[in-house]
Structures are given as structure tokens and as C-alpha cells.
Design an enzyme around this catalytic site. Structure first.
Site, PDB file in Angstrom:
ATOM      1  N   HIS A 243      10.900 -24.798  11.439  1.00 20.11           N
ATOM      2  CA  HIS A 243       9.953 -24.766  10.328  1.00 20.11           C
ATOM      3  C   HIS A 243       9.752 -23.305   9.960  1.00 20.11           C
ATOM      4  O   HIS A 243       9.502 -22.483  10.843  1.00 20.11           O
ATOM      5  CB  HIS A 243       8.640 -25.410  10.780  1.00 20.11           C
ATOM      6  CG  HIS A 243       7.738 -25.718   9.634  1.00 20.11           C
ATOM      7  ND1 HIS A 243       7.149 -24.734   8.896  1.00 20.11           N
ATOM      8  CD2 HIS A 243       7.354 -26.883   9.096  1.00 20.11           C
ATOM      9  CE1 HIS A 243       6.427 -25.290   7.944  1.00 20.11           C
ATOM     10  NE2 HIS A 243       6.533 -26.596   8.033  1.00 20.11           N
ATOM     11  N   GLU A 256       4.306 -26.771   4.189  1.00 14.27           N
ATOM     12  CA  GLU A 256       5.100 -26.367   3.030  1.00 14.27           C
ATOM     13  C   GLU A 256       4.334 -26.475   1.717  1.00 14.27           C
ATOM     14  O   GLU A 256       4.659 -25.813   0.739  1.00 14.27           O
ATOM     15  CB  GLU A 256       6.321 -27.285   2.918  1.00 14.27           C
ATOM     16  CG  GLU A 256       7.529 -26.735   3.607  1.00 14.27           C
ATOM     17  CD  GLU A 256       8.585 -27.800   3.854  1.00 14.27           C
ATOM     18  OE1 GLU A 256       9.328 -27.636   4.815  1.00 14.27           O
ATOM     19  OE2 GLU A 256       8.652 -28.770   3.091  1.00 14.27           O
ATOM     20  N   ARG A 259       3.188 -23.292  -0.149  1.00 17.00           N
ATOM     21  CA  ARG A 259       4.159 -22.696  -1.082  1.00 17.00           C
ATOM     22  C   ARG A 259       4.344 -23.599  -2.292  1.00 17.00           C
ATOM     23  O   ARG A 259       4.371 -23.139  -3.434  1.00 17.00           O
ATOM     24  CB  ARG A 259       5.505 -22.475  -0.373  1.00 17.00           C
ATOM     25  CG  ARG A 259       5.538 -21.221   0.480  1.00 17.00           C
ATOM     26  CD  ARG A 259       6.784 -21.171   1.342  1.00 17.00           C
ATOM     27  NE  ARG A 259       6.712 -22.111   2.450  1.00 17.00           N
ATOM     28  CZ  ARG A 259       7.737 -22.789   2.951  1.00 17.00           C
ATOM     29  NH1 ARG A 259       8.938 -22.638   2.431  1.00 17.00           N
ATOM     30  NH2 ARG A 259       7.580 -23.603   3.967  1.00 17.00           N
ATOM     31  N   ARG A 280      14.335 -25.385   4.274  1.00 18.77           N
ATOM     32  CA  ARG A 280      13.737 -24.787   5.471  1.00 18.77           C
ATOM     33  C   ARG A 280      14.658 -23.777   6.154  1.00 18.77           C
ATOM     34  O   ARG A 280      14.220 -22.712   6.566  1.00 18.77           O
ATOM     35  CB  ARG A 280      13.394 -25.888   6.484  1.00 18.77           C
ATOM     36  CG  ARG A 280      12.165 -26.659   6.106  1.00 18.77           C
ATOM     37  CD  ARG A 280      11.812 -27.686   7.145  1.00 18.77           C
ATOM     38  NE  ARG A 280      10.518 -28.278   6.817  1.00 18.77           N
ATOM     39  CZ  ARG A 280       9.887 -29.170   7.556  1.00 18.77           C
ATOM     40  NH1 ARG A 280      10.429 -29.594   8.681  1.00 18.77           N
ATOM     41  NH2 ARG A 280       8.715 -29.642   7.195  1.00 18.77           N
ATOM     42  N   HIS A 382      10.919 -26.428  16.032  1.00 19.44           N
ATOM     43  CA  HIS A 382       9.913 -27.481  16.039  1.00 19.44           C
ATOM     44  C   HIS A 382      10.338 -28.727  16.805  1.00 19.44           C
ATOM     45  O   HIS A 382       9.551 -29.305  17.547  1.00 19.44           O
ATOM     46  CB  HIS A 382       9.604 -27.842  14.587  1.00 19.44           C
ATOM     47  CG  HIS A 382       8.377 -28.664  14.413  1.00 19.44           C
ATOM     48  ND1 HIS A 382       7.213 -28.417  15.104  1.00 19.44           N
ATOM     49  CD2 HIS A 382       8.121 -29.733  13.637  1.00 19.44           C
ATOM     50  CE1 HIS A 382       6.299 -29.304  14.748  1.00 19.44           C
ATOM     51  NE2 HIS A 382       6.833 -30.114  13.873  1.00 19.44           N
ATOM     52  N   HIS A 383      11.570 -29.178  16.601  1.00 19.44           N
ATOM     53  CA  HIS A 383      11.982 -30.445  17.213  1.00 19.44           C
ATOM     54  C   HIS A 383      13.483 -30.432  17.444  1.00 19.44           C
ATOM     55  O   HIS A 383      14.236 -29.947  16.605  1.00 19.44           O
ATOM     56  CB  HIS A 383      11.616 -31.613  16.289  1.00 19.44           C
ATOM     57  CG  HIS A 383      11.812 -32.973  16.904  1.00 19.44           C
ATOM     58  ND1 HIS A 383      10.805 -33.652  17.543  1.00 19.44           N
ATOM     59  CD2 HIS A 383      12.904 -33.756  16.986  1.00 19.44           C
ATOM     60  CE1 HIS A 383      11.266 -34.813  17.989  1.00 19.44           C
ATOM     61  NE2 HIS A 383      12.549 -34.899  17.659  1.00 19.44           N
ATOM     62  N   ARG A 422      14.444 -35.102  11.684  1.00 20.10           N
ATOM     63  CA  ARG A 422      13.398 -36.078  11.955  1.00 20.10           C
ATOM     64  C   ARG A 422      12.330 -36.069  10.866  1.00 20.10           C
ATOM     65  O   ARG A 422      11.898 -35.002  10.441  1.00 20.10           O
ATOM     66  CB  ARG A 422      12.733 -35.770  13.294  1.00 20.10           C
ATOM     67  CG  ARG A 422      11.577 -36.681  13.614  1.00 20.10           C
ATOM     68  CD  ARG A 422      10.948 -36.345  14.940  1.00 20.10           C
ATOM     69  NE  ARG A 422      10.297 -35.054  14.967  1.00 20.10           N
ATOM     70  CZ  ARG A 422       9.086 -34.795  14.459  1.00 20.10           C
ATOM     71  NH1 ARG A 422       8.396 -35.744  13.850  1.00 20.10           N
ATOM     72  NH2 ARG A 422       8.562 -33.586  14.555  1.00 20.10           N
TER      73      ARG A 422
END
Ligand code: ADP
Length: 449
Positions: A243, A256, A259, A280, A382-383, A422
Site C-alpha cells: 500500500h 486511497e 488522494r 499502487r 500489507h498482505h 486480495r
């Protein structure tokens, strides 16, 4: 062995706790081990919600949804690289998982929208409590009620097998007890992802080298090695979600939408450097090229008023404010003169309807109202989408796609559910559904043995 049980669960996140409680409720004796001194893993940090389709909670609010729609959104979000059989399990069991948690005392009555969803299906507690912390609390309370043997500071080291290749237990290392093994018929691997391990992340995706992470310290991915040593196949390890805007001051993820609603990104020299609403990966890479590998989200009161979340960031103290850009620059050590010129130039683009510098496609509002704000941001891992390969019963597979007898996996340590990307709200859904199923199937397998 020092101890004997039916099922050992490795990891105390949402997947591990769901597996432990459900294995117990299916008649198994359970031991849960967690290497960290605290429970909850990353699951505890989840702030969004739990995606589920066609639930009573949705019906009560008049929201029409379907399992098919959740499948479609999840596949599209994952760039169609997801394992369709696993996505089908995720979506078709999602209502059952919400009901299961609700039956144990969870409140999932508030429903919001997350990115990539065609309807509101992100279930969360009413009143704004974090969904992850709430779900972990409910599962923990239920584990305590069942008197499940939970061991913190205890790392799962090696899955032990008999000479036929069936799981016979787990070698662990306790902080105080040292090495010992637990005899068990089945092991559930629920060790989470590896976002906090930048060496591992950067090897798989060099663009992410040097990124900080939103993850808890235990998200190092040693569970991947434990599974690999037991013969588990891996999939999709290269898909890692970053992210671009993690707040440097408070470690919170800045949505987000800040922005999207008009904030610009500038560097310490007070200059814009990228189309703020690019993808991203590109935004993150551009930020890392700036001085100190950070940038600032700059916005005014008109952006603040357009998005209620922003007041939360201000409340957390991560968005310093001043009534002029020069003063704001002084507060944050940004070149204030350049910043003033940058914002004036950007405002002229808004008036003209065209960004002559970076071709930003949306220019929602000029930045010239009331107070100005600056949030210092840097990209955060993040993931991790990939992991061990499982089938639709949560059984872990080897390289020949054969079941490793007695070994189950659930949650972020597994791959396939989320494909290349995801969707927000699908992690909690994933860990509860697959954790619950892994626990149930492990208990049934252990009973047969
Ligand atoms: P999920 O969301 O899939 O449940 P989490 O990150 O929430 O995953 O939880 C995983 C938990 O597993 C974390 O608390 C982590 O510290 C723990 N863990 C990771 N590796 C091991 C290991 N080898 N032994 C014991 N616990 C582990």
C-alpha cells in the site's frame, strides 16, 4: 513426546483460533501454539470488515447480494489467478461463518463497502470497533470457555511424520521449556503471512526492497518453511500487496480516498513527482525515489470535509496543520516556498481541467480553503497472497497435488484464495471459513485414526 493430543494448531490469528475452536467442537483435544508472547497475529489489526454474501444482516438492511456476485468480484480482484474451487468455498461458506461467529457472541451487524465489491458486504461491529480485534476477542473468549490448551512463546519448528508419511506430531521450541514434541494425529498450519520479513519479500518481488510493513512482528513466514520441509507445495508467493501510503508518524494506513478526493503528493523539496492516483505499485515506487523514501499528502479543509476518515487521522495526530503552506512547510521541514508554488500550479491545472505535469486523470478540487494539512507517508507491505497449496477441504498438498495425510492449512499462510490481489474484507472471511473447516476436518481425521 512430552504431550499427547488429537490436533495441534500452529498460530493464534483468526485462522488458528477458528481452527482450534472448531476442532474442539468436533470432539478433538486441542493444543494451540503461538511463537509470539501475544495472541491475535495480523488478524487483530484488521480494520475493514468481513465480506459475506446474502447474510441475514444484509437482508435486514435491504441489501441484495449473492454468492455468485462475491465469487465474481473476488476473481476479478485477483486478476482471475485465484483457485476457483477455493473462491467458491470462500463465498458459499461466508454466510455460515458470519452466523458461526454471531452464535459465539460477535456483532457483525454494520455493513460497509470495500474496494472491488459490487454491493455492501463488508460486515463489522456497529460503533466503529475494529473487526479483527473484535473477532479475535470473541474467538479467544470461546477458546478460554472450552479450556483449550494455548501456549504462547512456543514456536512450531517441524512437522513430524511416521514412516508411512502420516503426520504424527509437531516439534516445538518453548521460550522456557526448550525443544519438545507434541504427539498428535493432525496439525493445522495457521501461521499467517510474511509481510514483515523484507528479505523474503524482496527476494520474491525486488520492487518491494526496503519497504516497511503494516504487519505484526510475527509475520515472518517461518510457517512457510515448516510446511515446505514437510513436503508442502507453494503457489503464488510472488504476489505481494503493498500500500503506497502508510503514515510514518502513526503507522496507520491512509486510505486511497484521500488522494481520490483531491490530496496531492509532494516530496521534501515541496515538489509533486507522480500522478497521485496511479496504481499502487507505481505510486509506491515513486515515493521510494524521494528524499528519505517518504512523501507528503497535502490537502486543505475542502478535502478534509469531503471525507470523514480524515478527521480520524487528524485525531491520531498524524496530520499536522497550519493556516498557510509556508507555516506547514516549517512544521514538517518541507520547502515552504516551493510548496506554495507547487500548490498554486496544481490549482491552475484544476481550473484548466488538465494536469500538464503528470497527467493526473481526476482533479476534484483546488487546494485553497482554510487550513492545510500534511501527512508523511511511505509504502508498506500489507498482505502476502501466496503460500502453501490447499484443496477445498483445507488439506495441504504436496508437489504432486496429493494430500499430506493429517496436515491442514488455513489463512494467510495459504495461497490460491486471493489470486494476485486480495480484496479488502476478504481476509477475515478467508481465515474464519478456512480455519473453521481445517479444524473440523482435522478433528474428524484424528477421530478416524
Ligand atoms: P491469519 O490471518 O492467517 O490467521 P495471523 O497473522 O493473524 O494469520 O496469525 C498468524 C499467527 O501465527 C501469528 O500470531 C504468528 O506470530 C504465528 N506464527 C507464525 N509462525 C509461527 C510458528 N512457527 N510457530 C508458532 N506461531 C507462529
Amino acid at each position: 513426546p512430552r504431550d499427547t493430543t488429537d490436533v495441534v494448531v500452529i498460530g493464534s490469528g483468526g485462522a488458528g483460533f477458528s481452527a482450534a475452536v472448531s476442532a474442539y467442537d468436533n470432539g478433538a483435544k486441542v493444543i494451540l501454539v503461538e511463537k509470539e508472547p501475544v495472541i491475535g497475529g495480523n488478524a487483530k489489526l484488521a480494520a475493514g470488515g468481513m465480506n459475506a454474501a446474502w447474510t441475514d444482516q444484509q437482508k435486514a438492511k435491504g441489501i441484495e447480494d449473492s454468492v455468485e456476485s462475491m465469487v465474481k468480484d473476488t476473481m476479478k480482484g485477483g486478476r482471475n489467478l485465484n483457485d476457483p474451487a477455493l473462491v467458491d468455498v470462500l463465498a458459499s461458506h461466508s454466510k455460515g461463518s458470519v452466523d458461526w461467529l454471531t452464535g459465539m457472541g460477535a456483532d457483525l451487524t454494520d455493513i460497509g463497502r470495500m474496494g472491488g465489491a459490487s454491493v455492501n458486504r463488508s460486515h463489522r461491529p456497529t460503533g466503529g470497533a475494529g473487526v479483527g480485534a473484535h473477532v479475535i476477542q470473541v474467538l479467544y473468549d470461546n477458546a478460554v470457555k472450552r479450556d483449550i490448551d494455548m501456549r504462547m512463546n512456543t514456536r512450531g519448528i517441524e512437522i513430524l511424520k511416521d514412516d508411512k508419511g502420516n503426520v504424527k506430531g509437531l516439534l516445538v521450541k518453548g521460550m522456557y521449556k526448550g525443544y519438545y514434541w507434541i504427539k498428535a494425529d493432525a496439525v493445522v498450519l495457521a501461521t499467517g503471512g510474511f509481510g514483515k520479513n523484507n528479505d523474503r519479500v524482496a527476494k520474491l518481488d525486488p520492487k518491494l526492497k526496503g519497504f516497511v510493513s503494516t504487519n505484526q512482528p510475527g509475520a515472518t513466514g517461518d510457517g512457510i518453511d515448516v510446511a515446505g520441509n514437510a513436503g508442502a507445495a507453494m503457489q503464488d508467493l510472488q504476489y505481494i500487496q503493498a500500500h503506497p501510503t502508510l503514515s510514518v508518524k502513526g503507522g496507520v494506513m491512509v486510505t486511497e480516498a484521500v488522494r481520490g478526493n483531491g490530496a496531492i503528493l509532494v516530496n521534501r523539496e515541496g515538489k509533486r513527482f507522480v500522478n497521485e492516483i496511479t496504481t499502487r505499485d507505481k505510486a509506491a515506487a515513486a515515493i521510494l525515489e524521494q528524499t528519505g523514501k517518504t512523501a507528503y499528502l497535502i490537502f486543505d479543509d475542502s478535502v478534509r470535509k469531503s471525507l470523514s476518515k480524515i478527521d480520524k487521522y487528524i485525531g491520531l495526530g498524524v496530520a499536522p496543520t497550519a493556516d498557510s503552506l509556508v507555516k506547514l512547510g516549517k512544521l514538517e521541514n518541507i520547502d515552504g516556498k516551493a510548496l506554495t508554488e507547487t500548490v498554486a500550479r496544481y490549482n491552475s491545472f484544476v481550473t484548466a481541467g488538465k494536469d500538464a505535469d503528470f497527467e493526473r486523470p481526476n482533479l476534484p478540487r483546488a487546494l485553497n480553503e482554510g487550513n492545510y494539512f500534511a501527512i508523511e507517508v511511505t509504502p508498506g507491505v500489507h498482505h502476502t497472497m501466496g503460500g502453501v497449496m490447499i484443496d477445498s477441504k483445507s488439506e495441504i498438498l504436496n508437489a504432486k497435488k496429493q494430500v499430506i495425510p493429517g496436515l491442514y492449512g488455513a489463512g494467510e499462510v495459504t495461497g490460491g484464495v486471493h489470486g494476485a490481489n486480495r480484496l479488502g474484507g476478504n481476509a477475515i472471511s478467508d481465515i474464519v471459513t478456512f480455519g473453521r473447516m481445517a479444524g473440523e476436518n482435522a478433528a474428524k481425521y484424528a477421530e478416524k485414526k
